[in-house]
Design an enzyme around this catalytic site. Structure first.
Site, short mmCIF file in Angstrom:
data_model
loop_
_atom_site.label_atom_id
_atom_site.label_comp_id
_atom_site.label_asym_id
_atom_site.label_seq_id
_atom_site.Cartn_x
_atom_site.Cartn_y
_atom_site.Cartn_z
N ASP A 1 27.78 42.76 42.29
CA ASP A 1 29.05 43.34 41.86
C ASP A 1 28.97 44.84 42.08
OD1 ASP A 1 31.18 44.46 40.56
OD2 ASP A 1 30.99 43.26 38.73
N PHE B 1 28.96 44.09 32.97
CA PHE B 1 30.42 44.03 32.86
C PHE B 1 30.98 43.60 34.21
CE2 PHE B 1 34.71 45.65 33.40
CZ PHE B 1 35.32 45.15 32.27
N LYS C 1 37.53 49.26 42.62
CA LYS C 1 37.66 50.65 42.15
C LYS C 1 37.97 51.68 43.24
CE LYS C 1 36.02 50.53 37.48
NZ LYS C 1 35.38 49.28 37.06
C1 LIG Z 1 35.62 47.90 36.57
C2 LIG Z 1 34.68 46.83 36.91
C3 LIG Z 1 35.11 45.49 37.06
C4 LIG Z 1 36.53 45.07 36.82
O1 LIG Z 1 37.40 45.65 37.76
P1 LIG Z 1 38.98 45.64 37.48
O2 LIG Z 1 39.56 46.23 38.73
O3 LIG Z 1 39.19 46.48 36.25
O4 LIG Z 1 39.39 44.25 37.27
C5 LIG Z 1 34.18 44.55 37.44
N1 LIG Z 1 32.90 44.88 37.66
C6 LIG Z 1 32.45 46.14 37.52
C7 LIG Z 1 31.01 46.45 37.81
C8 LIG Z 1 33.31 47.16 37.13
O5 LIG Z 1 32.87 48.41 36.97
#
Ligand SMILES: *Cc1c(COP(=O)(O)O)cnc(C)c1O
Length: 401
Positions: A219, A135, A248
């Site tokens: 990520d 994700f 986050k």
């Molecule tokens: C939450 C998340 C995203 C997206 O972040 P947003 O601030 O909601 O756009 C991308 N990558 C990972 C691994 C995430 O947990």
């Protein structure tokens, strides 16, 4: 339906129900409009690293808001420069690192895609590898990196050139050819249900990307900023990536994201190739400096590790629990049958906020500041929720992932 639910279903974009009308938070607790108190072990989806209304956060917002809030990237600010230097130091980029500050995780990942294009396009390489279950966000580029059909299918066509690799070392070996510009991967897949990569996967991904002159981009939107008990999850693996994205928990609730580059990847962007109106504004930067500085000064990463261990030990042996995954305070609790939604609801009824990313996984991502009292309260409420659900569902599934 109470009034607020009428308002929400009429006025908010129809994208799923809201669980409560929350009006106040303090530490690891929040209160709803009726005065019901909840223990918050989701932390706004792994965001509220210092809990709610932490004095350090409050003071940083108030002081910076009264000094300088927003100036655009036509200008630098002391807070922005301090944050860039801090992120380079925490990520261990050394001298040759650079930082761009964005407003969210998905935006940081958009920039990661652009980094892959800047690296690959001059040699006609446009393939980006992503991992099964990944994700990476909801804007079109980041969504294109996200294989999940339910999220993606309504929005096809996706950004071209993105190829999904199964979560195995064999698949990883097969995935590389001379079209690959970059691989983008989460060290622990949070949204997939706190899924860990096979042993050696990241190390092999580093070797293969290097051998094929492709970038390795991590990520760490969910795992970064101390969530796993290290500043970045990759720091436990011994590898050095070409770039990392964070968001986050970096601002403890203030919207902020970042792309951090290492070595040669730091020279790919040039004037005109990217920007953001809000990104890296003095207010967001000052809050992140205060939050990250507080985590360092009070050695909260040690607490993240210790409380994480305490929680994993504490849930072992509770009814329905088949095991745990994750690191630090990003914990997936595996259930022995697909009743995570029921467990989440039973916990909510008892004043505990957790979430169910899949049918048989409960995720918790509490504040780094939790102590014995919060751990004990969690274990009591969670055990009660599990017992209630175990009463009504007697059949374990044959297998679980
Ligand atoms: C939450 C998340 C995203 C997206 O972040 P947003 O601030 O909601 O756009 C991308 N990558 C990972 C691994 C995430 O947990």
């Amino acid at each position: 339906m109470t009034d607020w639910q009428d308002d929400a279903s009429r006025d908010l974009m129809s994208l799923g129900g809201r669980l409560a009308l929350l009006t106040r938070g303090e530490g690891s607790h929040v209160w709803d409009a009726d005065g019901t108190r909840y223990l918050d072990f989701l932390g706004g989806i792994a965001v509220n690293s210092l809990g709610h209304a932490h004095p350090v956060f409050v003071e940083a917002v108030a002081t910076q808001a009264a000094t300088l809030t927003h100036v655009s990237n036509y200008f630098a600010s002391p807070a922005q420069l301090e944050l860039a230097a801090r992120l380079k130091r925490l990520a261990g980029t050394g001298e040759r690192g650079r930082v761009f500050l964005a407003n969210s995780g998905t935006e940081a990942n958009e920039m990661a895609i652009k980094l892959a294009r800047l690296h690959g396009n001059p040699r006609g390489r446009t393939t980006i590898l992503v991992v099964e279950g990944a994700f990476h966000g909801r804007t079109m580029g980041a969504l294109s990196l996200t294989p999940k059909a339910a999220y993606r299918d309504p929005f096809e066509p996706a950004v071209p050139g993105i190829r999904t690799v199964a979560r195995s070392l064999d698949a990883l070996e097969q995935a590389f050819d001379d079209t690959v510009a970059a691989m983008i991967v989460e060290p622990i897949q949070g949204e997939a249900g706190v899924v860990e990569l096979p042993d050696g996967f990241l190390q092999r991904a580093r070797e293969l990307t290097s051998a094929h002159d492709a970038l390795l981009i991590l990520d760490e939107v969910q795992t970064g900023s101390g969530r796993t008990g290290e500043w970045f999850a990759f720091q436990r693996t011994g590898i050095v990536p070409d770039a990392v994205t964070v968001a986050k928990s970096i601002g403890a609730g203030f919207p902020l994201g970042a792309l951090i580059t290492f070595g040669d990847a730091s020279d790919l962007f040039y004037p005109g190739t990217h920007n953001s109106t809000f990104g890296g504004n003095p207010l967001a930067s000052a809050v992140a400096n205060a939050v990250l500085g507080h985590i360092e000064d009070t050695d909260l990463l040690q607490n993240v590790q210790d409380r994480g261990r305490q929680l994993r030990d504490g849930v072992a042996g509770l009814p329905l629990v088949a095991g745990t995954r994750g690191a630090g305070l990003l914990i997936g609790i595996l259930l022995d049958r697909p009743v995570a939604a029921e467990v989440r609801a039973a916990a909510h009824q008892r004043g505990l906020i957790i979430n169910a990313p899949t049918d048989d996984v409960i995720r918790i991502a509490p504040a780094y500041t939790i102590g014995d009292a919060e751990v004990a309260e969690f274990l009591t409420l969670f055990a009660a929720a599990l017992e209630a659900v175990a009463e009504t569902t007697k059949t374990p599934t044959e297998t679980h992932a």
